[in-house]
Design a protein around this motif. Structure first.
Motif, PDB file in Angstrom:
ATOM      1  N   GLY A 179       0.720  -1.235  -0.018  1.00 56.65           N
ATOM      2  CA  GLY A 179      -0.100  -0.106  -0.077  1.00 56.65           C
ATOM      3  C   GLY A 179       0.649   1.170   0.072  1.00 56.65           C
ATOM      4  N   ASP A 180       2.017   1.156   0.340  1.00 52.57           N
ATOM      5  CA  ASP A 180       3.321   2.309   0.373  1.00 52.57           C
ATOM      6  C   ASP A 180       3.704   2.430  -1.037  1.00 52.57           C
ATOM      7  OD1 ASP A 180       2.703   3.036   3.357  1.00 52.57           O
ATOM      8  OD2 ASP A 180       3.832   1.064   3.582  1.00 52.57           O
ATOM      9  N   THR A 181       3.902   1.445  -1.850  1.00 53.17           N
ATOM     10  CA  THR A 181       4.582   1.461  -3.049  1.00 53.17           C
ATOM     11  C   THR A 181       3.774   1.606  -4.233  1.00 53.17           C
ATOM     12  OG1 THR A 181       4.659  -0.970  -2.813  1.00 53.17           O
ATOM     13  CG2 THR A 181       6.545   0.196  -1.747  1.00 53.17           C
ATOM     14  N   ALA A 182       2.982   0.209  -4.662  1.00 50.89           N
ATOM     15  CA  ALA A 182       2.431   0.217  -5.816  1.00 50.89           C
ATOM     16  C   ALA A 182       1.183  -0.449  -5.915  1.00 50.89           C
ATOM     17  CB  ALA A 182       3.278  -0.477  -7.008  1.00 50.89           C
ATOM     18  N   GLY A 183       0.349  -0.723  -4.793  1.00 50.33           N
ATOM     19  CA  GLY A 183      -0.842  -1.227  -4.629  1.00 50.33           C
ATOM     20  C   GLY A 183      -1.761  -0.416  -3.888  1.00 50.33           C
ATOM     21  N   ASP A 184      -3.074  -0.964  -3.747  1.00 49.36           N
ATOM     22  CA  ASP A 184      -4.178  -0.283  -2.897  1.00 49.36           C
ATOM     23  C   ASP A 184      -4.010  -0.768  -1.565  1.00 49.36           C
ATOM     24  OD1 ASP A 184      -5.639  -2.549  -2.315  1.00 49.36           O
ATOM     25  OD2 ASP A 184      -6.362  -2.602  -4.335  1.00 49.36           O
ATOM     26  N   LYS A 185      -4.730  -0.246  -0.700  1.00 44.40           N
ATOM     27  CA  LYS A 185      -4.700  -0.204   0.797  1.00 44.40           C
ATOM     28  C   LYS A 185      -5.550  -1.240   1.425  1.00 44.40           C
ATOM     29  CE  LYS A 185      -1.832   4.016   1.553  1.00 44.40           C
ATOM     30  NZ  LYS A 185      -1.811   5.078   2.296  1.00 44.40           N
ATOM     31  N   ASN A 186      -6.321  -1.934   0.434  1.00 44.27           N
ATOM     32  CA  ASN A 186      -7.426  -2.729   1.007  1.00 44.27           C
ATOM     33  C   ASN A 186      -6.887  -4.210   1.147  1.00 44.27           C
ATOM     34  OD1 ASN A 186      -9.398  -0.898   0.870  1.00 44.27           O
ATOM     35  ND2 ASN A 186      -9.566  -1.301  -1.510  1.00 44.27           N
ATOM     36  N   ARG A 187      -5.870  -4.551   0.369  1.00 48.89           N
ATOM     37  CA  ARG A 187      -5.425  -6.066   0.601  1.00 48.89           C
ATOM     38  C   ARG A 187      -3.647  -5.979   0.433  1.00 48.89           C
ATOM     39  NH1 ARG A 187      -6.146 -10.747  -2.640  1.00 48.89           N
ATOM     40  NH2 ARG A 187      -6.529 -12.803  -1.564  1.00 48.89           N
ATOM     41  N   VAL A 188      -3.050  -5.736   1.363  1.00 48.30           N
ATOM     42  CA  VAL A 188      -1.525  -5.457   1.040  1.00 48.30           C
ATOM     43  C   VAL A 188      -0.944  -6.593   1.668  1.00 48.30           C
ATOM     44  CG1 VAL A 188      -2.186  -3.042   1.614  1.00 48.30           C
ATOM     45  CG2 VAL A 188      -1.007  -4.430   3.786  1.00 48.30           C
ATOM     46  N   VAL A 189       0.419  -6.667   1.208  1.00 44.32           N
ATOM     47  CA  VAL A 189       1.596  -7.620   1.429  1.00 44.32           C
ATOM     48  C   VAL A 189       2.648  -6.656   2.336  1.00 44.32           C
ATOM     49  CG1 VAL A 189       3.197  -9.206   0.938  1.00 44.32           C
ATOM     50  CG2 VAL A 189       1.005  -9.102  -0.297  1.00 44.32           C
ATOM     51  N   GLY A 190       3.307  -7.147   3.344  1.00 44.82           N
ATOM     52  CA  GLY A 190       4.238  -6.441   4.141  1.00 44.82           C
ATOM     53  C   GLY A 190       5.658  -6.947   3.752  1.00 44.82           C
ATOM     54  N   TYR A 191       6.663  -6.076   3.740  1.00 48.45           N
ATOM     55  CA  TYR A 191       8.007  -6.006   3.308  1.00 48.45           C
ATOM     56  C   TYR A 191       8.796  -5.496   4.704  1.00 48.45           C
ATOM     57  CZ  TYR A 191       5.384  -6.343  -1.040  1.00 48.45           C
ATOM     58  OH  TYR A 191       4.272  -6.432  -1.796  1.00 48.45           O
ATOM     59  N   ALA A 192       9.980  -6.076   4.599  1.00 49.42           N
ATOM     60  CA  ALA A 192      10.905  -5.565   5.531  1.00 49.42           C
ATOM     61  C   ALA A 192      12.325  -6.165   4.995  1.00 49.42           C
ATOM     62  CB  ALA A 192      10.757  -5.954   7.152  1.00 49.42           C
ATOM     63  N   SER A 193      13.373  -5.235   5.214  1.00 48.14           N
ATOM     64  CA  SER A 193      14.777  -5.677   5.143  1.00 48.14           C
ATOM     65  C   SER A 193      15.587  -5.575   6.576  1.00 48.14           C
ATOM     66  CB  SER A 193      15.297  -4.861   4.256  1.00 48.14           C
ATOM     67  OG  SER A 193      15.240  -3.708   4.382  1.00 48.14           O
ATOM     68  N   PHE A 194      16.266  -6.373   6.900  1.00 41.77           N
ATOM     69  CA  PHE A 194      17.287  -6.363   7.965  1.00 41.77           C
ATOM     70  C   PHE A 194      18.510  -6.795   7.635  1.00 41.77           C
ATOM     71  CE2 PHE A 194      12.982  -8.097   9.108  1.00 41.77           C
ATOM     72  CZ  PHE A 194      12.497  -7.283  10.023  1.00 41.77           C
ATOM     73  N   ALA A 195      19.399  -6.357   8.683  1.00 43.79           N
ATOM     74  CA  ALA A 195      20.854  -6.601   8.538  1.00 43.79           C
ATOM     75  C   ALA A 195      21.430  -7.517   9.824  1.00 43.79           C
ATOM     76  CB  ALA A 195      21.930  -5.644   8.380  1.00 43.79           C
ATOM     77  N   LEU A 196      22.063  -8.417   9.943  1.00 43.00           N
ATOM     78  CA  LEU A 196      22.514  -9.093  10.980  1.00 43.00           C
ATOM     79  C   LEU A 196      23.913  -9.065  10.909  1.00 43.00           C
ATOM     80  CD1 LEU A 196      19.664 -10.430  10.459  1.00 43.00           C
ATOM     81  CD2 LEU A 196      20.041 -11.960  12.388  1.00 43.00           C
ATOM     82  N   GLN A 197      24.665  -8.910  12.023  1.00 41.82           N
ATOM     83  CA  GLN A 197      26.261  -8.711  12.130  1.00 41.82           C
ATOM     84  C   GLN A 197      26.484  -9.304  13.622  1.00 41.82           C
ATOM     85  OE1 GLN A 197      27.697  -5.192  11.116  1.00 41.82           O
ATOM     86  NE2 GLN A 197      26.992  -4.047  12.952  1.00 41.82           N
TER      87      GLN A 197
END
Length: 259
Positions: free
Chosen positions: A241-259
């Motif tokens: 919903g933040d990028t290229a889709g509507d806000k009724n049915r969204v998919v979540g994304y995240a990125s992480f780094a571990l060290q």
């Protein structure tokens, strides 16, 4: 020499070499620079218009390590083929519109001594969770070999054992491919994903498929990271919903780094 051909070029990312190169270059240029040297990246695997920029926030970190990293262990969930354990492909090369990436066939052969690892080409043939990461790796690193593992029905400890067996040193990077929640409203997804992000930050290896579609490879990684006392840096959290889709049915994304 057997080669795994791209399955989702032209749908998840551009099939044209110049357009793909330009897209990744732009994503990486727009990602913030951070003073991190990760051993592990956790990145999303949707179409680039949805999650490419989120993935780039992780891959941007590799620029300082490009001369050091010579092997990438890439794990992602199986979306199309049900099976038990972890699957390697029966090939020696992965191809994208940006060129060929050789596989570390010696390491792959060694992993077959573990009972949970098998060769299963069908698991790789149409799987996008690994494929969409490869062009980012090609533009973020220099000369490297890949060990691609699709994860099916595998326990946390089964995945952790594989990761420990192939952990390596500074020359080895581990990449876990996963999206977060699927098909909730925008506000509900934000709340659910915030809880999941907190669990990842706390190295809690009991995520469910409702929290992250790549929960099995991710749980195995979190178990190893917990035992090794690693630190998690959350790089970016958003949804379609933040990028290229509507806000009724969204998919979540995240990125992480571990060290």
């Amino acid at each position: 020499m057997k080669t795994r051909q791209p399955a989702v070029a032209g749908s998840f990312y551009p099939a044209n070499t110049e357009k793909l190169d330009a897209a990744i270059t732009t994503f990486l240029a727009n990602a913030p620079k951070r003073d991190l040297s990760p051993k592990i990246l956790v990145v999303p695997h949707a179409g680039y218009i949805y999650s490419g920029q989120t993935a780039a926030t992780a891959y941007r970190l590799l620029q300082e390590q490009a001369d050091t990293i010579r092997r990438v262990i890439l794990l992602g969930p199986s979306h199309r083929v049900p099976f038990r354990g972890l699957a390697l492909p029966d090939c020696e090369t992965f191809t994208t519109p940006l060129g060929d990436v050789p596989l570390d066939t010696q390491a792959m052969q060694a992993l077959l001594s573990l009972g949970q690892v098998q060769v299963l080409d069908a698991a790789h043939a149409m799987e996008h969770s690994l494929e969409v990461q490869v062009p980012f790796l090609q533009r973020s690193l220099k000369d490297f070999h890949l060990v691609p593992l699709v994860v099916g029905d595998a326990s946390t400890m089964a995945v952790a054992e594989v990761l420990e067996a192939i952990w390596g040193g500074d020359e080895t990077l581990i990449v876990i491919s996963t999206d977060l929640s699927h098909y909730h409203t925008y506000d509900e997804a934000r709340a659910r994903d915030a809880s999941t992000v907190k669990a990842i930050e706390l190295l809690t290896p009991n995520l469910t498929g409702g929290q992250a579609c790549g929960c099995r490879p991710l749980n195995g990684l979190l178990e190893v990271a917990r035992q090794r006392g690693m630190q998690v840096s959350t790089l970016e959290v958003c949804n379609s919903g933040d990028t290229a889709g509507d806000k009724n049915r969204v998919v979540g994304y995240a990125s992480f780094a571990l060290q």
